[in-house]
Design a protein around this motif. Structure first.
Motif, PDB file in Angstrom:
ATOM      1  N   ASN A   1       4.424  -5.165  14.160  1.00 42.94           N
ATOM      2  CA  ASN A   1       4.149  -4.013  15.724  1.00 42.94           C
ATOM      3  C   ASN A   1       2.257  -4.362  16.592  1.00 42.94           C
ATOM      4  OD1 ASN A   1       6.717  -3.055  14.809  1.00 42.94           O
ATOM      5  ND2 ASN A   1       5.522  -1.165  13.642  1.00 42.94           N
ATOM      6  N   SER A   2       2.720  -4.088  17.969  1.00 42.34           N
ATOM      7  CA  SER A   2       1.458  -3.638  17.827  1.00 42.34           C
ATOM      8  C   SER A   2       1.048  -2.816  19.460  1.00 42.34           C
ATOM      9  CB  SER A   2       0.269  -5.074  18.507  1.00 42.34           C
ATOM     10  OG  SER A   2       1.696  -5.822  19.571  1.00 42.34           O
ATOM     11  N   HIS A   3      -0.263  -2.010  19.601  1.00 44.57           N
ATOM     12  CA  HIS A   3      -0.142  -1.417  20.692  1.00 44.57           C
ATOM     13  C   HIS A   3       0.767  -0.360  20.665  1.00 44.57           C
ATOM     14  CE1 HIS A   3      -3.065  -4.186  21.917  1.00 44.57           C
ATOM     15  NE2 HIS A   3      -3.550  -4.020  22.828  1.00 44.57           N
ATOM     16  N   GLY A   4       1.598   0.727  19.608  1.00 45.43           N
ATOM     17  CA  GLY A   4       2.818   1.091  19.497  1.00 45.43           C
ATOM     18  C   GLY A   4       3.662   0.678  19.806  1.00 45.43           C
TER      19      GLY A   4
ATOM     20  N   LYS B   1       6.801   2.775  12.480  1.00 42.41           N
ATOM     21  CA  LYS B   1       5.585   2.027  13.457  1.00 42.41           C
ATOM     22  C   LYS B   1       5.032   1.766  12.556  1.00 42.41           C
ATOM     23  CE  LYS B   1       4.342   6.226  12.136  1.00 42.41           C
ATOM     24  NZ  LYS B   1       3.490   8.189  12.490  1.00 42.41           N
ATOM     25  N   PHE B   2       5.080   1.538  10.822  1.00 46.10           N
ATOM     26  CA  PHE B   2       3.848   0.831   9.962  1.00 46.10           C
ATOM     27  C   PHE B   2       3.366  -0.521   9.939  1.00 46.10           C
ATOM     28  CE2 PHE B   2       3.673   5.111   8.688  1.00 46.10           C
ATOM     29  CZ  PHE B   2       2.458   5.298   8.574  1.00 46.10           C
ATOM     30  N   ASP B   3       5.461  -0.396  10.655  1.00 41.66           N
ATOM     31  CA  ASP B   3       5.573  -2.554  10.475  1.00 41.66           C
ATOM     32  C   ASP B   3       4.346  -3.551  10.812  1.00 41.66           C
ATOM     33  OD1 ASP B   3       8.417  -4.502   9.442  1.00 41.66           O
ATOM     34  OD2 ASP B   3       6.818  -4.878  11.326  1.00 41.66           O
ATOM     35  N   LYS B   4       3.764  -4.555  10.065  1.00 38.50           N
ATOM     36  CA  LYS B   4       2.912  -5.114  10.922  1.00 38.50           C
ATOM     37  C   LYS B   4       3.597  -5.933  12.224  1.00 38.50           C
ATOM     38  CE  LYS B   4       2.815  -7.850   7.414  1.00 38.50           C
ATOM     39  NZ  LYS B   4       4.080  -7.210   6.203  1.00 38.50           N
TER      40      LYS B   4
ATOM     41  N   ASN C   1       3.098  -5.336   2.181  1.00 37.14           N
ATOM     42  CA  ASN C   1       2.429  -5.911   2.263  1.00 37.14           C
ATOM     43  C   ASN C   1       1.771  -5.919   3.697  1.00 37.14           C
ATOM     44  OD1 ASN C   1       3.956  -8.127   0.636  1.00 37.14           O
ATOM     45  ND2 ASN C   1       5.468  -8.159   2.787  1.00 37.14           N
ATOM     46  N   GLN C   2       0.715  -3.904   3.562  1.00 46.78           N
ATOM     47  CA  GLN C   2      -0.378  -4.169   4.185  1.00 46.78           C
ATOM     48  C   GLN C   2      -1.636  -4.266   4.026  1.00 46.78           C
ATOM     49  OE1 GLN C   2      -0.006  -0.877   6.332  1.00 46.78           O
ATOM     50  NE2 GLN C   2       2.185  -2.678   6.768  1.00 46.78           N
TER      51      GLN C   2
ATOM     52  N   LEU D   1       4.565   1.262   1.704  1.00 44.51           N
ATOM     53  CA  LEU D   1       4.089   0.042   3.322  1.00 44.51           C
ATOM     54  C   LEU D   1       3.770  -1.462   2.422  1.00 44.51           C
ATOM     55  CD1 LEU D   1       2.023   2.295   4.804  1.00 44.51           C
ATOM     56  CD2 LEU D   1       4.892   2.113   5.574  1.00 44.51           C
TER      57      LEU D   1
ATOM     58  N   LEU E   1       0.708  -1.071  -0.157  1.00 44.39           N
ATOM     59  CA  LEU E   1      -0.053   0.249   0.152  1.00 44.39           C
ATOM     60  C   LEU E   1       0.950   1.352   0.327  1.00 44.39           C
ATOM     61  CD1 LEU E   1      -3.116   0.941  -0.086  1.00 44.39           C
ATOM     62  CD2 LEU E   1      -2.724   0.419   2.848  1.00 44.39           C
TER      63      LEU E   1
END
Lengths: 353, 353
Positions: free
Chosen positions: B317-320, B312-315, B147-148, B145, B142
């Protein structure tokens, strides 16, 4: 009202619905909650939903334009980009608040964003409550071709809250009622008899529950539509073609989904009478029931040509044949019937009589 | 060479591969066979595939432009439209013949066309053979980014035919070799030792088989990447950010995927040494091994700012928070390590020494 358990999730009704949502949100510890709306559900439904949510979350509202014409990949791309821009991660959840366009498109966007995040469907139209609430079909249109791109993917939960129906116009309610009539025709003559002469406002909760129950019973037996589930396509082979044709035609006003499949159910009723022994009385009853509720459309002969040319794209086809669901009787369907083009033209003549 | 059985399908190698394909095509009775290629696999690989197919089918070849820059929704839309225009139905199959762009994008297109048709992957690059052949990840980018948008979906079968490697340039082979080195680093020190000083052409078949086996063993234990599977992301958190940054930067030439994750593995090696006790000798060995094979990139301080802003856009990640896979030792990974930005800048300084 008792929750209905589907594949891997439940459909919760009215007073139980928001309680179930709050319990789920508390337990799931999402990183962020996104709510997908269109301008209508934003104005009329979001003010009902928000005060009901007790969990302390960051909410972000994403609005798309209403209408089948916007149920496409371009809209998906905008929603994916907004999610990405707002740092939605894999632990985010998307709540789809709206009609079938919102739940179909939102379900697809969620199922494909970062290879799948959770989503919750809160249908706000009668059509979406009785049709899109169970079965896991998500997707968008490709040009005029309905639902060509999508996946089968189950929501975390579905909330059916009939209070949202107060926000709808009569025409929208009638559109949803067509799918309920279909549930009677394909599965339960008594249910058809209850519905055919119209129902009071005090009955609607019970009937929605009954329709969701019928659809759920069918999709649980055949989740991937190998056989039984095909019966839900009654009226849809021709109905989808009519709907697609009107979607791309400059001369016609748009038809709502229920209005299109009401036509499809009359056309396929005539085919059922001619090929599968549906009684003439029953055919007449079907035609009159739909005629009393839905506007009669005048099809020119070039309209019918256009509709027939769209038929080959219907997802229910394979190996180049067009498969229909027909009725041997009311409540007694038969699948995978192939029909010659000439007979379809005769069915249009019967509808137009 | 023994076939490797993955989730619900098998990976077949070399002489067994085309035989397995023919058996499958004969048994499956598809309505139509579509082959997705780019201009390179069209010219160099299709002439190898076609004579090997014995089944009597209608074939349609769909060509897209090569390159990561075309792995996007716009290309998907063109392929969906071509499939639709050529009357692909639910009983059609899509054979993806090419590198990772073809197998990732083709897998996604097939998994979403009419809510999912069969697909078969025939990777033609070393990278796609050892990385994309098992695991079921499909998707597209996308913007910059990676494989979004995608789904987890398994092919009917994967064919690994090393004859296709003869069609590749050395730089492409090296890119794939980086993923093989990663398999050693995260799972098997002996395998790393075999690979690190280079391998002869006569060994490549055995080593590809070994790499596919390592990856398959990992994804079978954790198909949805809840824990163990994350180890496959070693080098990818920073590697993806570097790759994305170069993809959208006008000043830099494009990096191949393997070249980017080679940088990521050195950077994350330094973090492993500083935070997880990876021995200095091992870190030096990792750095020297990659330095000997891959071009050294000069990062300006504004480049590093740009790369960090993409993190920060890497898949993963979670909760920032940004989660890294690091190494306690070669063959001994640890997941879900959170890292401060300042340390990442120091890692770039180490890479640049």
């Amino acid at each position: 009202m008792k929750s209905i358990t589907s594949a891997a999730y439940s459909v919760h009704f009215n007073t139980f619905a928001f309680a179930a949502l709050n319990t789920h949100l508390e337990k799931a510890s999402y990183s962020k909650v996104f709510i997908l709306v269109d301008e209508n559900s934003h104005e009329h439904c979001l003010p009902i939903l928000m005060p009901a949510i007790e969990a302390a979350y960051d909410f972000e509202v994403i609005e798309i334009e209403s209408g089948e014409i916007n149920k496409n990949i371009a809209t998906c791309t905008r929603v994916w980009e907004v999610l990405s821009g707002l740092d939605a991660d894999r632990k985010s959840v998307l709540i789809n608040l709206g009609g079938g366009v919102i739940t179909d498109l939102g379900g697809f966007v969620a199922s494909t964003y970062k290879r799948g995040i959770d989503f919750i469907n809160i249908p706000t139209t009668l059509l979406a409550m009785v049709d899109a609430s169970v079965g896991g079909k998500t997707g968008v249109d490709l040009g005029a071709l309905k639902n060509q791109v999508g996946v089968i993917s189950q929501p975390q939960m579905v909330l059916v809250v009939s209070e949202f129906l107060n926000t709808l116009e009569e025409r929208q309610l009638q559109s949803g009622f067509a799918e309920m009539l279909k549930h009677g025709l394909i599965r339960d003559r008594n249910y058809w008899n209850t519905l055919k002469n119209g129902v009071g406002a005090d009955q609607i909760d019970t009937l929605i529950h009954q329709s969701v129950g019928i659809k759920n019973e069918v999709v649980l037996q055949d989740p991937t539509e190998q056989s039984l589930r095909k019966i839900l396509n009654y009226g849809h082979t021709l109905g989808h073609a009519v709907e697609s044709f009107f979607l791309e035609s400059a001369e016609h006003e748009l038809l709502l989904h229920g209005e299109a499949i009401a036509i499809g159910m009359v056309l396929e009723g005539w085919l059922s009478h001619n090929l599968q022994g549906l009684q003439m009385d029953d055919l007449t009853e079907i035609k009159n029931t739909f005629a009393a509720r839905y506007p009669k459309i005048v099809f020119s002969s070039s309209d019918i040509d256009g509709i027939l040319s769209l038929l080959k794209f219907d997802k229910k086809n394979s190996h180049g044949n067009i498969n229909f669901v027909l009725l041997k009787g009311i409540g007694n369907p038969v699948i995978d019937v192939q029909i010659e083009e000439n007979l379809i033209r005769q069915a249009f003549a019967y509808y137009s009589e």
